[in-house]
Scaffold this motif. Structure first.
Motif, PDB file in Angstrom:
ATOM      1  N   GLU A  70       0.822  -1.215   0.000  1.00  0.00           N
ATOM      2  CA  GLU A  70       0.000   0.000   0.000  1.00  0.00           C
ATOM      3  C   GLU A  70       0.855   1.264   0.000  1.00  0.00           C
ATOM      4  O   GLU A  70       0.502   2.250  -0.644  1.00  0.00           O
ATOM      5  CB  GLU A  70      -0.932   0.001   1.208  1.00  0.00           C
ATOM      6  N   MET A  71       1.973   1.225   0.696  1.00  0.00           N
ATOM      7  CA  MET A  71       2.852   2.398   0.750  1.00  0.00           C
ATOM      8  C   MET A  71       3.606   2.599  -0.563  1.00  0.00           C
ATOM      9  O   MET A  71       3.744   3.725  -1.030  1.00  0.00           O
ATOM     10  CB  MET A  71       3.843   2.261   1.911  1.00  0.00           C
TER      11      MET A  71
ATOM     12  N   PRO B   6       0.409   2.701  -4.001  1.00  0.00           N
ATOM     13  CA  PRO B   6      -0.927   3.072  -3.518  1.00  0.00           C
ATOM     14  C   PRO B   6      -2.019   2.918  -4.577  1.00  0.00           C
ATOM     15  O   PRO B   6      -3.190   2.741  -4.235  1.00  0.00           O
ATOM     16  CB  PRO B   6      -0.765   4.531  -3.101  1.00  0.00           C
ATOM     17  N   GLU B   7      -1.646   2.947  -5.850  1.00  0.00           N
ATOM     18  CA  GLU B   7      -2.626   2.813  -6.919  1.00  0.00           C
ATOM     19  C   GLU B   7      -3.057   1.367  -7.148  1.00  0.00           C
ATOM     20  O   GLU B   7      -4.051   1.096  -7.810  1.00  0.00           O
ATOM     21  CB  GLU B   7      -2.067   3.399  -8.228  1.00  0.00           C
TER      22      GLU B   7
ATOM     23  N   GLU C 199      -4.825  -1.844  -6.335  1.00  0.00           N
ATOM     24  CA  GLU C 199      -5.944  -2.300  -5.506  1.00  0.00           C
ATOM     25  C   GLU C 199      -6.190  -3.784  -5.750  1.00  0.00           C
ATOM     26  O   GLU C 199      -6.164  -4.223  -6.908  1.00  0.00           O
ATOM     27  CB  GLU C 199      -7.217  -1.527  -5.858  1.00  0.00           C
TER      28      GLU C 199
END
Length: 124
Positions: free
Chosen positions: A62-63, A66-67, A69
């Motif tokens: 996620e860090m 972040p894009e 998903e």
């Protein structure tokens, strides 16, 4: 460690819990060796350690991306990612993503839980 695999020793037999944990705790261990220990623990370690490592991995993903998903989650809550999206995010081809997945021997059985057309194009 790579040479051991060539000698028909399975990845599972290259490590045990004590040696993998010792590598993780060593302050100056080689990054590749550390990654192999983590990989072994994720595949064969006790559930409590797997949970900690998966949470850390998800936080790092996620860090750093972040894009990116997840397209699904397994029954255990593990994220499942679309191969095409991984390729775009990493700036490599889908074929390269699939080669990496094959080299790592990533398990695909959780994908059978989904009734989506894209199941064959996802991985966790």
């Amino acid at each position: 460690m790579e040479n051991m695999r060539e000698d028909n020793m399975s990845f599972k037999d290259e490590w045990d819990l004590a040696s993998a944990l010792k590598v993780l705790q060593h302050p100056t261990v080689d990054g590749k060796l550390w990654a192999e220990a983590v990989e072994w623990l994720l595949k064969y370690g006790p559930p409590s350690i797997k949970k900690i490592l998966l949470e850390a991995s998800q936080t790092a993903t996620e860090m750093q991306f972040p894009e990116l998903e997840p397209s699904h989650h397994t029954a255990d809550g593990e994220p499942v990612y679309d191969v095409a999206q991984l390729a775009i995010t990493l700036g490599i081809s889908e074929e390269e993503v699939l080669e990496i997945i094959a080299k790592k021997g990533v398990e695909k059985e959780p994908l059978e839980l989904f009734d989506s057309e894209n199941v064959s194009k996802t991985i966790h």
